[in-house]
Design a protein around this motif. Structure first.
Motif, PDB file in Angstrom:
ATOM      1  N   LEU A 116       0.830  -1.202   0.000  1.00  0.00           N
ATOM      2  CA  LEU A 116       0.000   0.000   0.000  1.00  0.00           C
ATOM      3  C   LEU A 116       0.869   1.257   0.000  1.00  0.00           C
ATOM      4  N   LYS A 117       2.007   1.197   0.671  1.00  0.00           N
ATOM      5  CA  LYS A 117       2.918   2.334   0.665  1.00  0.00           C
ATOM      6  C   LYS A 117       3.453   2.577  -0.754  1.00  0.00           C
ATOM      7  N   GLY A 118       3.848   1.491  -1.422  1.00  0.00           N
ATOM      8  CA  GLY A 118       4.309   1.631  -2.805  1.00  0.00           C
ATOM      9  C   GLY A 118       3.211   2.162  -3.705  1.00  0.00           C
ATOM     10  N   LEU A 119       2.002   1.657  -3.519  1.00  0.00           N
ATOM     11  CA  LEU A 119       0.868   2.088  -4.330  1.00  0.00           C
ATOM     12  C   LEU A 119       0.562   3.569  -4.087  1.00  0.00           C
ATOM     13  N   THR A 120       0.672   3.992  -2.846  1.00  0.00           N
ATOM     14  CA  THR A 120       0.414   5.397  -2.519  1.00  0.00           C
ATOM     15  C   THR A 120       1.413   6.305  -3.217  1.00  0.00           C
ATOM     16  N   VAL A 133       5.807  13.908 -20.566  1.00  0.00           N
ATOM     17  CA  VAL A 133       5.907  14.244 -21.980  1.00  0.00           C
ATOM     18  C   VAL A 133       5.817  15.746 -22.188  1.00  0.00           C
ATOM     19  N   ALA A 134       4.925  16.395 -21.434  1.00  0.00           N
ATOM     20  CA  ALA A 134       4.602  17.785 -21.707  1.00  0.00           C
ATOM     21  C   ALA A 134       5.567  18.775 -21.073  1.00  0.00           C
ATOM     22  N   GLN A 135       6.226  18.406 -19.994  1.00  0.00           N
ATOM     23  CA  GLN A 135       7.003  19.366 -19.220  1.00  0.00           C
ATOM     24  C   GLN A 135       8.486  19.242 -19.535  1.00  0.00           C
ATOM     25  N   ASP A 136       9.199  20.332 -19.348  1.00  0.00           N
ATOM     26  CA  ASP A 136      10.638  20.362 -19.532  1.00  0.00           C
ATOM     27  C   ASP A 136      11.292  19.292 -18.671  1.00  0.00           C
ATOM     28  N   SER A 137      12.132  18.468 -19.300  1.00  0.00           N
ATOM     29  CA  SER A 137      12.721  17.314 -18.616  1.00  0.00           C
ATOM     30  C   SER A 137      13.445  17.679 -17.329  1.00  0.00           C
ATOM     31  N   ALA A 138      14.171  18.786 -17.350  1.00  0.00           N
ATOM     32  CA  ALA A 138      14.999  19.126 -16.199  1.00  0.00           C
ATOM     33  C   ALA A 138      14.179  19.589 -15.003  1.00  0.00           C
ATOM     34  N   ARG A 139      12.899  19.879 -15.206  1.00  0.00           N
ATOM     35  CA  ARG A 139      12.079  20.412 -14.122  1.00  0.00           C
ATOM     36  C   ARG A 139      11.146  19.373 -13.515  1.00  0.00           C
ATOM     37  N   ARG A 140      11.179  18.169 -13.969  1.00  0.00           N
ATOM     38  CA  ARG A 140      10.301  17.138 -13.430  1.00  0.00           C
ATOM     39  C   ARG A 140      10.892  16.550 -12.149  1.00  0.00           C
ATOM     40  N   ASP A 141      10.020  16.088 -11.304  1.00  0.00           N
ATOM     41  CA  ASP A 141      10.465  15.481 -10.048  1.00  0.00           C
ATOM     42  C   ASP A 141       9.942  14.045  -9.980  1.00  0.00           C
ATOM     43  N   PRO A 142      10.806  13.069 -10.239  1.00  0.00           N
ATOM     44  CA  PRO A 142      10.374  11.665 -10.202  1.00  0.00           C
ATOM     45  C   PRO A 142      10.485  11.041  -8.817  1.00  0.00           C
ATOM     46  N   THR A 143      10.694  11.857  -7.783  1.00  0.00           N
ATOM     47  CA  THR A 143      10.933  11.321  -6.442  1.00  0.00           C
ATOM     48  C   THR A 143       9.849  10.344  -5.978  1.00  0.00           C
ATOM     49  N   PRO A 144       8.544  10.669  -6.134  1.00  0.00           N
ATOM     50  CA  PRO A 144       7.531   9.709  -5.686  1.00  0.00           C
ATOM     51  C   PRO A 144       7.632   8.365  -6.410  1.00  0.00           C
ATOM     52  N   LEU A 145       7.983   8.400  -7.702  1.00  0.00           N
ATOM     53  CA  LEU A 145       8.098   7.154  -8.452  1.00  0.00           C
ATOM     54  C   LEU A 145       9.324   6.355  -8.004  1.00  0.00           C
ATOM     55  N   ASP A 151       9.802   0.995  -2.416  1.00  0.00           N
ATOM     56  CA  ASP A 151       8.808   0.332  -1.563  1.00  0.00           C
ATOM     57  C   ASP A 151       8.455  -1.053  -2.117  1.00  0.00           C
ATOM     58  N   PHE A 152       8.176  -1.103  -3.407  1.00  0.00           N
ATOM     59  CA  PHE A 152       7.847  -2.391  -4.022  1.00  0.00           C
ATOM     60  C   PHE A 152       9.051  -3.334  -3.956  1.00  0.00           C
ATOM     61  N   GLY A 153      10.251  -2.776  -4.105  1.00  0.00           N
ATOM     62  CA  GLY A 153      11.457  -3.592  -4.008  1.00  0.00           C
ATOM     63  C   GLY A 153      11.619  -4.207  -2.628  1.00  0.00           C
ATOM     64  N   ASP A 167       2.350  -8.563  -8.272  1.00  0.00           N
ATOM     65  CA  ASP A 167       1.911  -7.260  -8.773  1.00  0.00           C
ATOM     66  C   ASP A 167       2.985  -6.212  -8.543  1.00  0.00           C
ATOM     67  N   ALA A 168       3.670  -6.288  -7.413  1.00  0.00           N
ATOM     68  CA  ALA A 168       4.755  -5.345  -7.129  1.00  0.00           C
ATOM     69  C   ALA A 168       5.867  -5.491  -8.158  1.00  0.00           C
ATOM     70  N   ARG A 169       6.191  -6.727  -8.537  1.00  0.00           N
ATOM     71  CA  ARG A 169       7.233  -6.950  -9.561  1.00  0.00           C
ATOM     72  C   ARG A 169       6.850  -6.291 -10.877  1.00  0.00           C
ATOM     73  N   GLN A 170       5.598  -6.467 -11.292  1.00  0.00           N
ATOM     74  CA  GLN A 170       5.141  -5.880 -12.551  1.00  0.00           C
ATOM     75  C   GLN A 170       5.203  -4.352 -12.492  1.00  0.00           C
ATOM     76  N   ARG A 171       4.837  -3.798 -11.376  1.00  0.00           N
ATOM     77  CA  ARG A 171       4.906  -2.346 -11.238  1.00  0.00           C
ATOM     78  C   ARG A 171       6.347  -1.862 -11.229  1.00  0.00           C
ATOM     79  N   MET A 172       7.259  -2.658 -10.680  1.00  0.00           N
ATOM     80  CA  MET A 172       8.673  -2.287 -10.695  1.00  0.00           C
ATOM     81  C   MET A 172       9.220  -2.255 -12.117  1.00  0.00           C
ATOM     82  N   ILE A 173       8.800  -3.207 -12.954  1.00  0.00           N
ATOM     83  CA  ILE A 173       9.239  -3.207 -14.351  1.00  0.00           C
ATOM     84  C   ILE A 173       8.780  -1.925 -15.040  1.00  0.00           C
TER      85      ILE A 173
END
Length: 258
Positions: A116-120, A133-145, A151-153, A167-173
């Protein structure tokens, strides 16, 4: 002086009585005051099922506060996290899950808590996936991902036989490919601005951390180009050899553009 003292004590007494009767009124206004742990739990579950997440959170928190050592206490800790998750309150959900995991490290539902933590984190900002896709690459924040990937790991490594592990493995891929693509986009951003060393470092990060992702050939391609721009030809040749060995068609196209 005696009169002043009398007035003083009268004032204090009135104030105390006011507090007492206010407290009594508050108790009378609390419909849960005589509820058992079982009733609190089932009322909270009912609110959760109806989609009344605020009410569910309130009942679960009252349950844990009144019956901290009862049979429903640890379950209430987990259920309140789920209620926050459903209410789109990710910070509160994650805080509740961290607390549950810390206080109940051997609980049978700990694998679910990690899931659930990973899903959140995975769903923390759904628009983030579209903004890739839409935003400037350098300004994105992938921290939650990234956090979701971790978490899934943890779930997959620690509880590989859990019902949530596959399901966690598939989401990790999926996350691995998404995060690697993000790093390549940032590397491209640096290449366009002449920051070749930064571009090469981003590409190397993909090679070292996202093996098996769809962006590996892009990373090698970027390393070859960046190192050539930096006149670091030995490193460029090393990257090209790996590209030729694993992705010969991509290497051929790169050589043709040289």
């Amino acid at each position: 002086m005696r009169r002043l003292a009398s007035v003083y004590y009268l004032t204090i007494s009135c104030f105390a009585l006011t507090l007492f009767f206010s407290g009594c009124a508050s108790l009378r206004d609390d419909p849960t005051q005589n509820w058992s742990a079982s009733q609190l739990y089932h009322e909270a579950q009912g609110a959760l099922n109806r989609g009344n997440y605020t009410q569910a959170v309130e009942y679960f928190e009252i349950l844990e506060a009144r019956f901290p050592f009862g049979r429903y206490a640890s379950q209430a800790q987990l259920e309140v996290a789920y209620a926050y998750y459903k209410a789109k309150e990710p910070e509160m959900a994650i805080a509740a899950l961290d607390r549950f995991i810390q206080m109940n490290p051997r609980h049978a539902h700990v694998p679910y808590a990690w899931y659930l933590k990973g899903l959140t984190n995975f769903e923390r900002d759904q628009s983030l996936l579209n903004r890739f896709v839409a935003q400037d690459s350098a300004r994105r924040d992938p921290t939650p991902l990234r956090q979701a990937f971790e978490d899934f790991g943890t779930l997959v490594r620690t509880y590989p036989e859990s019902r949530y592990a596959e399901d966690a493995r598939q989401r990790m891929i999926y996350l691995r490919n998404l995060l690697a693509a993000y790093e390549i986009q940032v590397a491209d951003y640096y290449m366009r601005r002449g920051a070749y060393l930064a571009a090469a470092q981003r590409a190397r990060y993909v090679i070292e951390n996202f093996q098996g992702s769809e962006s590996i050939p892009d990373a090698l391609d970027t390393m070859v180009k960046a190192y050539r721009k930096l006149a670091m030809y030995a490193l460029a040749d090393d990257a090209l050899r790996v590209l030729e060995l694993n992705y010969p068609e991509r290497a051929t196209r790169l050589q043709a553009r040289r």
